[in-house]
Design an enzyme around this catalytic site. Structure first.
Site, PDB file in Angstrom:
ATOM      1  N   GLY A  82       0.831  -1.207   0.000  1.00 17.92           N
ATOM      2  CA  GLY A  82       0.000   0.000   0.000  1.00 17.92           C
ATOM      3  C   GLY A  82       0.858   1.246   0.000  1.00 17.92           C
ATOM      4  N   SER A  83       0.325   2.289   0.624  1.00 14.32           N
ATOM      5  CA  SER A  83       0.957   3.610   0.529  1.00 14.32           C
ATOM      6  C   SER A  83       2.336   3.682   1.157  1.00 14.32           C
ATOM      7  CB  SER A  83       0.052   4.652   1.190  1.00 14.32           C
ATOM      8  OG  SER A  83      -1.232   4.589   0.627  1.00 14.32           O
ATOM      9  N   SER A  84       2.673   2.738   2.027  1.00 15.94           N
ATOM     10  CA  SER A  84       4.003   2.794   2.638  1.00 15.94           C
ATOM     11  C   SER A  84       5.079   2.691   1.560  1.00 15.94           C
ATOM     12  CB  SER A  84       4.165   1.679   3.685  1.00 15.94           C
ATOM     13  OG  SER A  84       3.946   0.419   3.094  1.00 15.94           O
TER      14      SER A  84
ATOM     15  N   LYS B 212       5.192   4.391  -0.998  1.00 12.59           N
ATOM     16  CA  LYS B 212       5.419   5.730  -1.588  1.00 12.59           C
ATOM     17  C   LYS B 212       6.776   6.288  -1.189  1.00 12.59           C
ATOM     18  CE  LYS B 212       0.486   6.614  -1.879  1.00 12.59           C
ATOM     19  NZ  LYS B 212      -0.677   7.146  -1.130  1.00 12.59           N
TER      20      LYS B 212
END
Lengths: 510, 438
Positions: free
Chosen positions: A229-231, A233
């Site tokens: 997921g966003s981690s 990024k």
């Protein structure tokens, strides 16, 4: 009659010579063949009846040891026991007569048995017991706190109607050295039950564990990978910065949709909201579109090269057996630019941690640690030193750099971005006690819905503290097992667990 | 002789010291050594002319076996100590009672019936019991024993006595049948019947090892007594025939042969023990693992039938060879006694007794080594088991007595009067004096 008696003597002599010949054939001629026979376990038993050294944590807690068997009729002289129960079983592994050994019990076998060359040489002058011991970097107290935090979470879920154990893990390491301070996996097992001399009972336990959902025998902290997921990024931003594709000055318009190349299917932000702003803002708000665009702008070649620089696609170099690799292409190999050339939407989705991204929890901790350590990713290790019977050091693990994916400048920028996440964004649940400044990034990966199962998601938080001079890096991941968990975000679910562990670490310093 | 005993003492002590044996073993060993020294002194007093190597060899085997048993099971070691004591007492008593070997020949029919009775005993309902498939045990009250061990001595005595009396008649034969002279039926019949009966009973008790031993004993004694090789050939032919028929007819025998050829094919079942014995030998290698450092307890019958494998594992090729050599020397000494004896009865008896010990050792060692198919039987003096130890010490005493008798006959030892003869002489003198006075 004497003639016959003499002949009889000669005949019996021949028979006895045949015995002697047969004895030689069996004991000398076929020795190697018989010793190597698959059904011959005498060698194993011989090892099993030797003393074996302990495994000890950094704070002096014995997590594996051999104790003499009291029962005089037992065919074994020692019982391997694990005084901390299930707390370290994923790391020590088990040492059994019938089912072999795993983890450190397997890889550190020679030290524990006193079979390294140095120990053997030393034992010529020393006593009979030349077993060694293994000193871990892990701290029993931190491990306990981390396990308690994730177990409490699990208990709350079960009380709330969840029907299966939460899968998850907590990893804490020193970003400067790669020394792992805690590594908890859930579900986990108790090695004492497997090391039972009652083979039947042990077999039943192993059968049970092998069929249990979530594979308790695997340390999912480093033997499983999850969608980040966003981690993720952090990685995309790092690659973009290194390639000059973005900077702190960049601004994104607030958008709800963006259609990447090669498709008509638009990419949305989390919850379909409009999202935009400065680099700092889109990072802490965790907008999806800007990072999809960064990945697209980087293109297949620079993006695949970039993730490789972070160690993605390589087996993690931890000193434990069976480590797996993170992946940017799911199960597809080779993971190169060619794969993405006609899969540009997948590349874009990969930029914010969905699609084919799979990250090992330990690796995500290393990602946070890299930012904390000025861009240098250290090799993770759980063994601090091996000691001989007298406590003299046989080997000591020296910190070693593994990758340098980003420059110190980029690391500083990323660190600032992650501080923003804690102070203003999705990482607020990880604001620490006593004003210690933490830096973090959350992640919530929606998994493809499977008919008949609850909606599943991976809730992440990774980070480090104190932001100005980081000493601890942490990653927490929880695999949602109910619709309710899956509706939560990484910050809300995993954040408190990370906070609990970090608060304890700083409290324990003073 | 004394040096032999002390050598054994040294061997026992050092073996005990190097191993991981409990301290309680030391009193056991001292008691055992005391008994064995007593046996030695008794031999010197009661059979001064006897061969000097027989007893030390037996004692060495007994000692190695005892150490092995003690290492495997303390409980069994304690029982074996008791049985050792009884065996030594029986040994001395045998030397005391049997002072003149020819006396034994007079009781040949008694021995035949005692032997037959002992053989049949396990078949008697209520007292007979079977262990491991073979029905060879008898339990009377708290005492369990294997009468077969004693029966073989009794039957050897009968054979020796009978053949000594009739060997020329059997050998000469009366009718010719081609090259073969057939002896008169009435001379051969009793002994053939006795033999056939004994073998049949052993087979019925599924004691194949003893049956084989007995068969060999009979064949050898017939051959030596008649000096006619035809009995050896005949024995071989009958044996081959019987073995083939048994193999075809009995599943038990087929299993035995299958296990002999490939124990691993039935590793989970009957092949487990021979396979473990093979592993034990390999584990021992040349020098052995050292006492207490191997895993002979993985072999189920490690202290009885498979004691040789346990020795092979912990004492290695060297220790196992020592045991084989000890038996070889024992059989050499026993047959020398037979050669030196000059009466047919003594010759035949010594031959028969030596054949029993050496063939029994060969059958079980060969079986354990998979040289021949395994037939369960004890290793004389070494294996755990009271009946076997007792019978073998009695057997040893008889051999020593024959040896002593031979030496006296040759004048190597002064032929003094035996105790009973001295008492008889005194009685006669008293009677004479009484008569003179009267």
């Amino acid at each position: 009659m004497n003639k016959q008696i003499r002949k009889l003597a000669a005949g019996l002599l021949v028979l006895y010579l045949a015995l002697f010949a047969a004895l030689n054939v069996v004991q000398v001629g076929k020795k190697q063949e018989l010793d190597a026979h698959p059904q011959n376990n005498r060698q194993t038993i011989r090892d099993f009846n030797r003393m074996r050294g302990p495994i000890v944590t950094a704070d002096g807690v014995v997590v594996a040891r051999s104790v003499p068997v009291v029962d005089p009729d037992s065919q074994y002289r020692f019982q391997r026991e694990y005084p901390t129960g299930n707390l370290f079983s994923n790391i020590t592994g088990y040492y059994t007569y019938s089912f072999g050994s795993t983890q450190l019990e397997k890889t550190q076998n020679d030290v524990l048995m006193g079979d390294t060359t140095q120990q053997k040489v030393d034992s010529v002058f020393g006593g009979a017991d030349n077993t060694g011991s293994v000193q871990l970097t892990l701290r029993a107290d931190v491990q306990q706190v981390a396990a308690q935090a994730i177990d409490d979470f699990n208990a709350a879920q079960l009380a709330n109607g969840a029907t299966e154990t939460v899968q998850g893990s907590v990893v804490v390491m020193d970003p400067r050295t790669g020394a792992v301070l805690a590594m908890v996996s859930l579900p986990r097992f108790d090695a004492n039950q497997v090391a039972d001399h009652d083979t039947k009972a042990a077999e039943d336990v192993l059968d049970f564990l092998n069929n249990y959902p979530g594979k308790p025998l695997l340390a999912n902290a480093y033997q499983e990978n999850y969608m980040p997921g966003s981690s993720f990024k952090i990685i995309t931003t790092g690659i973009a910065m290194e390639n000059g594709v973005t900077s702190l000055d960049r601004n994104w318009p607030s958008e709800t949709e963006w259609v990447p190349p090669q498709t008509n299917d638009p990419i949305q932000n989390y919850g379909g909201k409009a999202c935009g702003g400065t680099m700092t803002e889109v990072f802490y708000r965790s907008c999806n579109i800007p990072f999809a665009q960064l990945a697209s702008e980087l293109g297949p070649q620079r993006m695949t090269d970039g993730v490789r620089a972070w160690g993605i696609g390589e087996k993690l170099p931890i000193d434990l057996p069976g480590a797996v690799a993170s992946s940017f292409c799911g199960n597809v190999t080779p993971c190169d630019a060619a794969f993405f050339n006609d899969q540009l939407p997948l590349l874009a989705i990969g930029g914010f941690g969905q699609g084919n991204d799979l990250m090992v929890p330990l690796h995500m901790c290393m990602v946070a640690a890299t930012v904390a350590n000025g861009g240098v990713m250290m090799k993770p290790h759980v063994v601090d030193a091996t000691l001989d019977h007298d406590g003299a050091v046989l080997t000591r693990t020296s910190p070693e750099a593994w990758k340098t994916p980003i420059s110190p400048t980029t690391a500083t920028i990323l660190s600032d971005l992650m501080v923003g996440v804690v102070n203003n964004g999705t990482g607020k649940p990880m604001q620490l006690a006593n004003g210690v400044q933490a830096a973090a990034k959350t992640g919530t990966a929606q998994l493809n819905f499977v008919e008949g199962e609850p909606q599943r998601s991976h809730a992440w938080i990774i980070g480090f503290a104190p932001a100005e001079a980081p000493r601890y890096a942490v990653s927490v991941v929880i695999k949602g097992t109910t619709d309710e968990i899956s509706a939560g975000t990484g910050g809300r679910l995993a954040g408190p667990i990370a906070k609990q562990v970090l608060d304890y670490l700083f409290a324990s310093e003073s | 002789m004394a040096a032999g005993i002390s050598a054994v003492a040294f061997v026992l002590a050092s073996l005990g010291k190097n191993s991981t044996m409990p301290a309680t073993l030391v009193p056991f060993l001292i008691a055992l050594l005391g008994m064995l020294i007593a046996a030695h002194i008794a031999t010197r007093l009661l059979a001064r002319g006897a061969d000097g190597t027989l007893l030390p060899l037996a004692v060495m085997l007994h000692g190695i076996g005892y150490v092995m048993i003690a290492r495997l099971s303390e409980r069994r070691a304690a029982l074996q100590t008791t049985w050792s004591f009884i065996a030594i007492v029986a040994f001395v008593l045998t030397l005391l009672i049997v002072q003149r070997p020819p006396d034994l020949a007079r009781y040949k029919w008694t021995f035949l019936f005692v032997g037959a009775g002992l053989l049949m005993l396990p078949l008697v309902p209520g007292i007979g019991s079977s262990v491991g498939g073979a029905k060879i045990w008898v339990s009377i009250g708290p005492v369990n024993f294997q009468p077969g061990e004693f029966a073989k001595i009794a039957l050897a005595l009968f054979f020796a006595a009978y053949l000594a009396d009739n060997r020329e008649l059997i050998s000469a034969g009366t009718r010719r049948f081609g090259f073969i002279r057939i002896p008169e039926l009435r001379y051969v019949l009793p002994i053939t019947l006795a033999w056939a009966f004994a073998v049949a009973v052993m087979v019925a008790e599924k004691d194949l090892g003893s049956a084989l031993l007995f068969f060999t004993l009979f064949t050898v004694m017939m051959w030596v007594a008649t000096e006619r090789a035809i009995y050896l050939v005949l024995g071989l032919v009958i044996f081959s025939g019987a073995a083939y028929i048994a193999w075809r007819m009995f599943e038990v025998v087929q299993t035995r042969v299958d296990i002999w050829l490939d124990p691993w094919s039935q590793y989970e079942g009957k092949g487990y023990q021979p396979a473990q014995a093979m592993f034990a030998f390999a584990n021992g290698g040349t020098a052995g693992t050292g006492l207490g450092l191997g895993n002979p307890s993985k072999i189920p019958a490690a202290s009885t039938d498979y004691v040789f494998a346990a020795i092979g594992e912990e004492m290695g090729l060297i220790g196992a060879t020592a045991v084989i050599i000890a038996f070889l020397l024992l059989l050499g000494a026993g047959l020398r006694v037979a050669v030196r004896a000059d009466r047919p009865f003594e010759k035949l008896l010594a031959t028969g007794l030596t054949t029993i010990i050496s063939m029994q050792a060969f059958i079980i060692i060969g079986g354990v080594l998979r040289l021949v198919p395994l037939t369960g039987i004890t290793l004389p003096f070494v294996s755990y088991g009271g009946s076997s130890l007792l019978a073998n010490y009695i057997l040893l005493a008889l051999l020593l007595r024959i040896s002593d008798s031979g030496a006296r006959r040759r004048g190597e030892t002064p032929d003094e009067l035996t105790i009973s003869e001295r008492m008889e002489a005194r009685r006669l003198r008293r009677a004479e004096r009484k008569a003179a006075r009267a």
